[in-house]
Design a protein around this motif. Structure first.
Motif, short mmCIF file in Angstrom:
data_model
loop_
_atom_site.label_atom_id
_atom_site.label_comp_id
_atom_site.label_asym_id
_atom_site.label_seq_id
_atom_site.Cartn_x
_atom_site.Cartn_y
_atom_site.Cartn_z
N UNK A 13 0.85 -1.19 0.00
CA UNK A 13 0.00 0.00 0.00
C UNK A 13 0.89 1.24 0.00
N UNK A 14 0.38 2.34 -0.59
CA UNK A 14 1.12 3.61 -0.60
C UNK A 14 0.26 4.75 -0.08
N UNK A 15 0.93 5.68 0.62
CA UNK A 15 0.30 6.90 1.08
C UNK A 15 1.30 8.03 1.03
N UNK A 16 0.83 9.25 0.85
CA UNK A 16 1.69 10.41 0.74
C UNK A 16 1.39 11.41 1.85
N UNK A 17 2.45 11.95 2.44
CA UNK A 17 2.29 12.94 3.51
C UNK A 17 3.04 14.21 3.15
N UNK A 18 2.50 15.37 3.52
CA UNK A 18 3.26 16.60 3.36
C UNK A 18 4.55 16.50 4.18
N UNK A 19 5.57 17.22 3.75
CA UNK A 19 6.86 17.14 4.43
C UNK A 19 6.74 17.39 5.93
N UNK A 20 5.91 18.35 6.33
CA UNK A 20 5.82 18.70 7.74
C UNK A 20 5.03 17.69 8.58
N UNK A 21 4.39 16.70 7.94
CA UNK A 21 3.64 15.69 8.68
C UNK A 21 4.23 14.29 8.51
N UNK A 22 5.26 14.17 7.70
CA UNK A 22 5.81 12.85 7.38
C UNK A 22 6.36 12.14 8.62
N UNK A 23 7.09 12.84 9.45
CA UNK A 23 7.65 12.19 10.64
C UNK A 23 6.54 11.74 11.59
N UNK A 24 5.47 12.53 11.69
CA UNK A 24 4.33 12.15 12.53
C UNK A 24 3.67 10.88 11.99
N UNK A 25 3.53 10.79 10.67
CA UNK A 25 2.92 9.58 10.10
C UNK A 25 3.82 8.38 10.36
#
Length: 101
Positions: free
Chosen positions: A6-18
């Motif tokens: 599966x793939x998902x995309x996060x904005x740079x500022x939320x990537x670490x939180x995801x």
């Protein structure tokens, strides 16, 4: 063995939180089911976002259904993940593992 991708995309500022969410909450849900055999989370810069690829390993499609429910082709994306990701694949793919080193 079955690999669920599966793939998902996060904005740079939320990537670490995801990523933290996956390592804690998603991992906890995955490990509840009998037949779970491990997972990998891949991270790739994709323009202004981070693309995550999740690969979870299960002994069989029956074991996948323990995690994913009656419709295993549908992605399992909880509320917090929906807040952290900008978009994601609504469906997953399942692959038979034919070589494992």
């Amino acid at each position: 063995m079955i690999a669920r991708m599966w793939r998902g995309w996060a904005p740079l500022d939320k990537a670490q939180d995801y990523q933290r969410h996956y390592e804690s909450e998603v991992a906890a849900q995955l490990t509840l089911g009998h037949g779970f055999r491990g997972a990998r989370l891949l991270r790739h810069r994709d323009g202004d976002e981070i693309q995550f690829t999740s690969i979870a390993f299960f002994t069989s499609m029956q074991a996948v259904r323990v995690f994913a429910g009656k419709h295993p082709e549908r992605a399992v994306v909880d509320d917090l993940a929906r807040e952290l990701l900008s978009h994601w694949d609504a469906e997953v793919t399942h692959h038979e593992v034919v070589a494992d080193f």
